[in-house]
Write a protein that holds these residues in place. Structure first.
Motif, short mmCIF file in Angstrom:
data_model
loop_
_atom_site.label_atom_id
_atom_site.label_comp_id
_atom_site.label_asym_id
_atom_site.label_seq_id
_atom_site.Cartn_x
_atom_site.Cartn_y
_atom_site.Cartn_z
N THR A 1 0.80 -1.23 0.00
CA THR A 1 0.00 0.00 0.00
C THR A 1 0.83 1.28 0.00
OG1 THR A 1 -0.14 -0.03 2.42
CG2 THR A 1 -1.89 -1.17 1.20
N ALA A 2 2.14 1.16 0.11
CA ALA A 2 2.98 2.36 0.20
C ALA A 2 2.82 3.25 -1.03
CB ALA A 2 4.45 1.98 0.39
N SER B 1 10.93 -8.29 2.72
CA SER B 1 12.07 -8.15 3.63
C SER B 1 12.50 -6.69 3.70
CB SER B 1 13.25 -9.01 3.14
OG SER B 1 13.72 -8.53 1.89
N GLU B 2 13.28 -6.37 4.72
CA GLU B 2 13.82 -5.02 4.82
C GLU B 2 14.74 -4.75 3.63
OE1 GLU B 2 13.12 -2.56 6.80
OE2 GLU B 2 11.68 -3.72 7.98
N ALA C 1 10.39 -2.34 2.73
CA ALA C 1 9.49 -3.33 3.31
C ALA C 1 8.04 -2.89 3.24
CB ALA C 1 9.89 -3.60 4.76
N HIS C 2 7.14 -3.88 3.14
CA HIS C 2 5.71 -3.61 2.98
C HIS C 2 5.17 -2.63 4.02
CE1 HIS C 2 5.59 -6.62 -0.04
NE2 HIS C 2 5.40 -7.67 0.73
N THR C 3 5.51 -2.86 5.28
CA THR C 3 4.87 -2.12 6.37
C THR C 3 5.71 -0.96 6.89
OG1 THR C 3 5.79 -3.69 7.98
CG2 THR C 3 3.59 -4.17 7.11
N SER C 4 6.83 -0.70 6.25
CA SER C 4 7.71 0.36 6.73
C SER C 4 7.18 1.75 6.33
CB SER C 4 9.12 0.18 6.16
OG SER C 4 9.93 1.29 6.45
N ILE D 1 7.53 7.17 2.34
CA ILE D 1 8.37 8.36 2.14
C ILE D 1 9.21 8.22 0.88
CG2 ILE D 1 10.30 9.66 3.11
CD1 ILE D 1 9.17 8.95 5.91
N ARG D 2 9.81 7.04 0.68
CA ARG D 2 10.64 6.83 -0.52
C ARG D 2 9.79 6.82 -1.80
NH1 ARG D 2 13.31 1.88 2.41
NH2 ARG D 2 14.91 2.88 3.68
N SER D 3 8.60 6.23 -1.71
CA SER D 3 7.73 6.21 -2.89
C SER D 3 7.33 7.62 -3.30
CB SER D 3 6.47 5.37 -2.60
OG SER D 3 6.80 4.02 -2.36
#
Length: 388
Positions: free
Chosen positions: A42-43, A148-149, A203-206, A211-213
């Motif tokens: 979802t990011a 994964s991270e 990572a999915h939940t990070s 922010i990066r997207s």
């Protein structure tokens, strides 16, 4: 029909298939974003909402058109990677005997992702129809996250046009992903003749993945002359997506791909992150109750830490700058016209060759990669090389 976004929900996951901001004209640069092709990622969806919300407040003047296409809306609503089948693995079926778009029969057993892909395909066709006179100005980007991270990185089918888009970003670049992961939307877009890159934010939940997207989208618009960032803004966004200090900001290619049929039979050992160095023989996972060790030295890539998917892990290695420079020169040279005269090489059409591996035994994949071909196995004795 394509509609401009007028209002945005504060939580807009799955609220609209397509959003648009920018000029009503068909002229100018065009960027098309795909987000949420996997429902547990979802990011990109959140980042698009933030960017479009900012643009609609007129904090930047948009030159051209920005489109955002939401992918697997049903899976997003359920918070799962996919409902029936992976939406980002079925795009190679179009224009083949498996093309489900040719069937008028849709019933309760029709995979959700087939219907989702047809809606996405229609949205793409609408955009291309509107901008059909500006083919060279369209860039597609597909936003994802990983189980994964990870630092941010870019995936691309290895064409010179894709390289020119991707190399502007201060992140690692993974070449030739289409040979290892088949049926992706990026490959479908490339086969239509357009530039397309994938951005993996982390990572999915990070929270950093959102922010990066967002930073990636803003930089893509800036690099494509759609908005003008101030020097301080440009530096800030580049810092947000920049790779970890121990991960080289360079090109990598895929050397090994561990494929699994059933994710329930696969268990990655804990603690691996994207780009972690591994030596040959390093224990990496258990598959069908058997220990899997690294077949060669390199860096671990996309280790699977979720219970859906067929890609256990990959191993990547840096690509030499000399090799990249040589490949760029050769791809624009006369060499392609003489390939058909080489032993074991048969020309199929203007951009496809079949290679008899029993005759042409040495460095086939490396040579054809160098010349810009996608190399796949037709059978145990035949490579098919398709010019990207």
């Amino acid at each position: 029909m394509i509609q401009d976004t007028e209002t945005l929900k504060s939580n807009a996951i799955g609220s609209k298939r397509i959003q648009h901001v920018g000029s009503d004209s068909s002229e100018g640069p065009i960027v098309v974003l795909f987000v949420g092709l996997h429902g547990n990622e979802t990011a990109g969806v959140k980042a698009v909402d933030r960017v479009i919300g900012s643009l609609l407040k007129e904090s930047h003047i948009v030159n051209g058109s920005l489109y955002a296409i939401t992918g697997n809306m049903e899976a997003l609503s359920q918070g799962v990677r996919y409902v029936d089948t992976d939406l980002n693995r079925l795009w190679e079926k179009f224009n083949t005997e498996q093309d489900f778009s040719l069937s008028n029969q849709q019933n309760e057993s029709t995979p959700v992702e087939h219907l989702e892909s047809l809606s996405i395909k229609s949205a793409i066709e609408d955009i291309l129809s509107k901008h059909n006179q500006h083919h060279q100005e369209i860039i597609f980007a597909d936003l994802h996250t990983t189980s994964s991270e990870s630092c941010a990185f870019i995936l691309l089918n290895d064409t010179l046009a894709n390289r020119s888009v991707a190399r502007k970003f201060p992140v690692p670049q993974i070449l030739g992903i289409e040979e290892s992961i088949h049926g992706t939307l990026l490959s479908y877009i490339n086969n239509l003749g357009y530039r397309a890159i994938g951005f993996e934010a982390g990572a999915h939940t990070s929270r950093n993945s959102v922010i990066r997207s967002e930073a990636f989208i803003m930089l893509l618009l800036h690099y494509n002359d759609m908005i003008k960032l101030e020097e301080t803004e440009l530096s800030e966004y580049e810092t947000k997506i920049r790779a970890y200090s121990d991960v080289p900001d360079t090109y990598f290619d895929i050397r090994y791909h561990h494929i699994i049929d059933d994710s329930e039979t696969f268990s990655m050992m804990p603690g691996f992150k994207n780009f972690d160095p591994v030596d040959i023989g390093t224990p990496l996972a258990y598959h069908d109750n058997k220990l899997v060790k690294a077949p060669e030295t390199g860096r671990i890539f996309m280790p699977l830490y979720q219970k859906r998917g067929n890609d256990g892990f990959l191993i990547i290695k840096k690509v030499s700058p000399f090799w990249l420079t040589l490949s760029a020169w050769l791809r624009q040279s006369f060499i392609h016209s003489i390939l058909k005269f080489l032993p074991g090489v048969r020309k199929v059409d203007h951009q496809t060759f079949e290679i008899n591996r029993d005759v042409a035994m040495f460095l086939v994949k490396k040579i054809f990669h160098l010349l810009g071909y996608r190399v796949t196995e037709k059978d145990s004795s035949t490579f098919v090389c398709y010019r990207r």
